[in-house]
Design an enzyme around this catalytic site. Sequence first.
Site, PDB file in Angstrom:
ATOM      1  N   SER A   6       0.891  -1.244   0.021  1.00  0.00           N
ATOM      2  CA  SER A   6      -0.105  -0.086   0.041  1.00  0.00           C
ATOM      3  C   SER A   6       0.776   1.270  -0.026  1.00  0.00           C
ATOM      4  O   SER A   6       1.664   1.466   0.793  1.00  0.00           O
ATOM      5  CB  SER A   6      -0.840   0.006   1.194  1.00  0.00           C
ATOM      6  OG  SER A   6      -1.425   1.186   1.408  1.00  0.00           O
ATOM      7  N   HIS A  31      -1.233  -1.091  -4.238  1.00  0.00           N
ATOM      8  CA  HIS A  31      -2.591  -0.698  -3.579  1.00  0.00           C
ATOM      9  C   HIS A  31      -2.703   0.755  -3.471  1.00  0.00           C
ATOM     10  O   HIS A  31      -1.640   1.215  -2.627  1.00  0.00           O
ATOM     11  CB  HIS A  31      -2.628  -1.465  -2.292  1.00  0.00           C
ATOM     12  CG  HIS A  31      -3.963  -1.214  -1.633  1.00  0.00           C
ATOM     13  ND1 HIS A  31      -5.090  -2.017  -1.874  1.00  0.00           N
ATOM     14  CD2 HIS A  31      -4.137  -0.445  -0.594  1.00  0.00           C
ATOM     15  CE1 HIS A  31      -6.108  -1.861  -0.921  1.00  0.00           C
ATOM     16  NE2 HIS A  31      -5.704  -0.699  -0.168  1.00  0.00           N
ATOM     17  N   ASP A  33      -4.856   3.969  -1.883  1.00  0.00           N
ATOM     18  CA  ASP A  33      -5.867   4.238  -1.056  1.00  0.00           C
ATOM     19  C   ASP A  33      -6.289   5.753  -1.200  1.00  0.00           C
ATOM     20  O   ASP A  33      -5.894   6.534  -0.685  1.00  0.00           O
ATOM     21  CB  ASP A  33      -5.298   4.311   0.578  1.00  0.00           C
ATOM     22  CG  ASP A  33      -5.261   2.773   0.893  1.00  0.00           C
ATOM     23  OD1 ASP A  33      -6.051   1.848   0.919  1.00  0.00           O
ATOM     24  OD2 ASP A  33      -4.033   2.462   1.250  1.00  0.00           O
ATOM     25  N   MET A  35      -8.877   8.561  -0.190  1.00  0.00           N
ATOM     26  CA  MET A  35      -9.895   8.826   0.845  1.00  0.00           C
ATOM     27  C   MET A  35     -10.468  10.338   0.752  1.00  0.00           C
ATOM     28  O   MET A  35      -9.790  11.196   0.305  1.00  0.00           O
ATOM     29  CB  MET A  35      -9.146   8.956   2.309  1.00  0.00           C
ATOM     30  CG  MET A  35      -8.497   7.571   2.691  1.00  0.00           C
ATOM     31  SD  MET A  35      -7.717   7.816   4.076  1.00  0.00           S
ATOM     32  CE  MET A  35      -6.565   6.047   4.124  1.00  0.00           C
ATOM     33  N   HIS A  64      -8.353   1.318  -4.091  1.00  0.00           N
ATOM     34  CA  HIS A  64      -9.389   1.238  -2.879  1.00  0.00           C
ATOM     35  C   HIS A  64      -9.917   2.697  -2.562  1.00  0.00           C
ATOM     36  O   HIS A  64      -9.306   3.493  -1.765  1.00  0.00           O
ATOM     37  CB  HIS A  64      -8.411   0.760  -1.691  1.00  0.00           C
ATOM     38  CG  HIS A  64      -9.175   0.675  -0.472  1.00  0.00           C
ATOM     39  ND1 HIS A  64      -8.814   0.407   0.866  1.00  0.00           N
ATOM     40  CD2 HIS A  64     -10.409   0.430  -0.244  1.00  0.00           C
ATOM     41  CE1 HIS A  64      -9.702  -0.085   1.767  1.00  0.00           C
ATOM     42  NE2 HIS A  64     -10.812   0.407   1.076  1.00  0.00           N
ATOM     43  N   MET A  66     -12.020   4.847  -0.672  1.00  0.00           N
ATOM     44  CA  MET A  66     -12.722   5.090   0.703  1.00  0.00           C
ATOM     45  C   MET A  66     -13.499   6.409   0.355  1.00  0.00           C
ATOM     46  O   MET A  66     -13.005   7.279   1.292  1.00  0.00           O
ATOM     47  CB  MET A  66     -11.702   4.970   1.818  1.00  0.00           C
ATOM     48  CG  MET A  66     -11.149   3.639   2.097  1.00  0.00           C
ATOM     49  SD  MET A  66      -9.637   3.618   3.124  1.00  0.00           S
ATOM     50  CE  MET A  66      -8.510   3.691   1.784  1.00  0.00           C
ATOM     51  N   MET A 135     -11.618  -5.415   5.175  1.00  0.00           N
ATOM     52  CA  MET A 135     -10.938  -4.592   6.029  1.00  0.00           C
ATOM     53  C   MET A 135     -10.643  -5.206   7.536  1.00  0.00           C
ATOM     54  O   MET A 135     -11.529  -5.686   8.037  1.00  0.00           O
ATOM     55  CB  MET A 135     -11.557  -3.334   6.433  1.00  0.00           C
ATOM     56  CG  MET A 135     -11.959  -2.224   5.145  1.00  0.00           C
ATOM     57  SD  MET A 135     -10.296  -1.936   4.265  1.00  0.00           S
ATOM     58  CE  MET A 135      -9.263  -1.142   5.393  1.00  0.00           C
ATOM     59  N   ASP A 173      -6.696  -6.418   4.135  1.00  0.00           N
ATOM     60  CA  ASP A 173      -6.084  -4.759   4.311  1.00  0.00           C
ATOM     61  C   ASP A 173      -6.169  -4.416   5.727  1.00  0.00           C
ATOM     62  O   ASP A 173      -7.292  -4.137   6.368  1.00  0.00           O
ATOM     63  CB  ASP A 173      -6.920  -4.057   3.272  1.00  0.00           C
ATOM     64  CG  ASP A 173      -6.148  -2.610   3.267  1.00  0.00           C
ATOM     65  OD1 ASP A 173      -5.248  -2.495   3.617  1.00  0.00           O
ATOM     66  OD2 ASP A 173      -6.888  -1.829   2.335  1.00  0.00           O
TER      67      ASP A 173
HETATM   68  C1  DX5 Z   1      -6.374   1.798   5.512  1.00  0.00           C
HETATM   69  C2  DX5 Z   1      -5.849   1.476   4.174  1.00  0.00           C
HETATM   70  C3  DX5 Z   1      -4.874   0.355   4.088  1.00  0.00           C
HETATM   71  C4  DX5 Z   1      -3.623   0.850   4.873  1.00  0.00           C
HETATM   72  C5  DX5 Z   1      -2.974  -0.455   5.413  1.00  0.00           C
HETATM   73  O1  DX5 Z   1      -7.403   2.576   5.575  1.00  0.00           O
HETATM   74  O2  DX5 Z   1      -6.941   1.009   3.556  1.00  0.00           O
HETATM   75  O3  DX5 Z   1      -4.524   0.177   2.892  1.00  0.00           O
HETATM   76  O4  DX5 Z   1      -2.495   1.327   3.911  1.00  0.00           O
HETATM   77  O5  DX5 Z   1      -1.722  -0.218   6.237  1.00  0.00           O
HETATM   78  P1  DX5 Z   1      -1.122  -0.926   7.228  1.00  0.00           P
HETATM   79  O6  DX5 Z   1      -0.579  -2.202   6.506  1.00  0.00           O
HETATM   80  O7  DX5 Z   1      -0.081  -0.052   7.698  1.00  0.00           O
HETATM   81  O8  DX5 Z   1      -2.161  -1.341   8.209  1.00  0.00           O
HETATM   82 ZN    ZN Z   2      -6.371  -0.071   1.507  1.00  0.00          ZN
END
Ligand code: DX5
Ligand code: ZN
Length: 214
Positions: A6, A31, A33, A35, A64, A66, A135, A173
């Site tokens: 990620s 990956h 993320d 947000m 991903h 969010m 998650m 994840d």
């Molecule tokens: C959190 C993200 C993850 C995050 C995971 O909301 O969706 O992808 O990067 O990070 P770690 O592996 O540090 O828990």
């Molecule tokens: Zn993620």
Amino acid sequence: MKVSPSLLAANFANLTPDIEKLNESDADFLHLDVMDGVFVPNISFGFPEIEAVAGICKKPMEVHMMVVQPEKWISRVKSVGAYLMNVHQEACLHLDYTVEKIKESGMKAGVTLNPATPVFMLEDIITKLDLVLLMSVNPGFGGQKFIENTLKKVRELKALIDSKGSKALIEADGGVNEDTGRRLAEAGADILVAGSYVFKSDDPLGRIKKLKSL
Ligand code: DX5
Ligand code: ZN
């Protein structure tokens, strides 16, 4: 095991070395993320950043989302070159419609479940999905502690996938490291997302290798 590092845990002041490392690695995906500060209590990065990353990343990108109303962004996510778009079940009023539109765009379709959303919510759509992302932390931040109940959900999801003859892959994840990764693998996960474990280490390539071997 397939591994999807990620980007959230990479060095945002200079992403190039981290992405070049990833290009050389055994990682299967990158990956990303996204947000919006509404669906989750944080804001990460958006399309200009993903476009810049896409210019140097040689791994397929899974995005991903969010965000609320992720269906608004399908063509934009496609346009930055994503291989797969993950939307949250909790963010979609019309999940079947959104999944159809993602597939029509030519991307693979993934649906994500928050820790408190039961697996049975996907009973009537599982055969249409390429991937389900469970998650294993509450979404929004990297570096959180793995939620143990995820292991039970992986087993339930595997049973649902098998019973319906679905081809969906199971991805986890949040809080993934060698120990939680091994237990996720035993429970039936196909892909591990890992942020901190990979990028907040002196040896990202070694860490990716370790997860790959699970
Ligand atoms: C959190 C993200 C993850 C995050 C995971 O909301 O969706 O992808 O990067 O990070 P770690 O592996 O540090 O828990
Ligand atoms: Zn993620």
